[in-house]
Design a protein around this motif. Structure first.
Motif, mmCIF file in Angstrom:
data_model
loop_
_atom_site.group_PDB
_atom_site.id
_atom_site.type_symbol
_atom_site.label_atom_id
_atom_site.label_comp_id
_atom_site.label_asym_id
_atom_site.label_seq_id
_atom_site.Cartn_x
_atom_site.Cartn_y
_atom_site.Cartn_z
ATOM 1 N N HIS A 1 -4.155 -1.410 1.236
ATOM 2 C CA HIS A 1 -4.802 -2.364 2.133
ATOM 3 C C HIS A 1 -5.065 -3.670 1.386
ATOM 4 N N ALA A 2 -4.828 -4.801 2.056
ATOM 5 C CA ALA A 2 -5.125 -6.106 1.466
ATOM 6 C C ALA A 2 -6.222 -6.822 2.248
ATOM 7 N N GLU B 1 -3.790 -6.461 6.708
ATOM 8 C CA GLU B 1 -2.563 -6.690 5.942
ATOM 9 C C GLU B 1 -2.475 -5.694 4.784
ATOM 10 N N TYR B 2 -1.276 -5.625 4.195
ATOM 11 C CA TYR B 2 -1.015 -4.635 3.150
ATOM 12 C C TYR B 2 -0.227 -5.276 2.023
ATOM 13 N N THR B 3 -0.345 -4.671 0.838
ATOM 14 C CA THR B 3 0.508 -5.063 -0.286
ATOM 15 C C THR B 3 1.344 -3.851 -0.688
ATOM 16 N N SER C 1 -2.452 -5.128 -6.077
ATOM 17 C CA SER C 1 -1.379 -6.000 -5.612
ATOM 18 C C SER C 1 -0.410 -6.358 -6.740
#
Ligand code: FES
Length: 128
Positions: free
Chosen positions: A55-56, A60-62, A94
């Motif tokens: 999870h970012a 959003e995601y990394t 990340s």
């Protein structure tokens, strides 16, 4: 390469692996597989190393390749970041360098969200 299949949980119980599929070159993971986790490891036969998907924030995601940029060991999730068991390098989830000896960040992949699916893109460019 340290690798565990989805069903080979005995040796890998401390890490959470999820199943993935391949669609038009993108590795596909279901959002629900990350619902109660900060990040998961994604394996696919096309990858020499798992991808760490996290999870970012803001939905959003990394996604980063778990190949350490020092000498190529597989980094492992640990308390919200990634640690290399070989010489102790540490990376953010990340992929940014937190601690050497590595001097380079992990290899990132673009991520796109489509409904209940997370698509990890451009993994064919990962080193083998
Ligand atoms: Fe990762 Fe050396 S291979 S720190």
């Amino acid at each position: 390469m340290a690798s565990c299949g989805v069903l080979a949980l005995g040796a890998c119980a401390r890490f959470h692996y999820v199943q993935s599929g391949l669609e038009e070159g993108a590795i596909v993971v279901l959002k629900r597989d990350l619902a109660d986790r900060d990040g998961v490891l994604v394996e696919h036969p096309s990858l020499a190393f798992p991808v760490f998907l996290a999870h970012a924030g803001n939905g959003e995601y990394t996604a980063v390749l778990t190949r350490c940029m020092h000498r190529g060991c597989t980094v492992e999730p640990a308390d919200g970041h990634l640690v290399c068991p070989c010489h102790g390098s540490e990376y953010s989830k990340s992929g940014a360098v937190l601690k050497g000896p590595t001097e380079q960040p992990l290899i990132p992949f673009p991520v796109r969200v489509e409904g209940d699916r997370i698509l990890i893109l451009d993994t064919q460019k990962a080193p083998q």
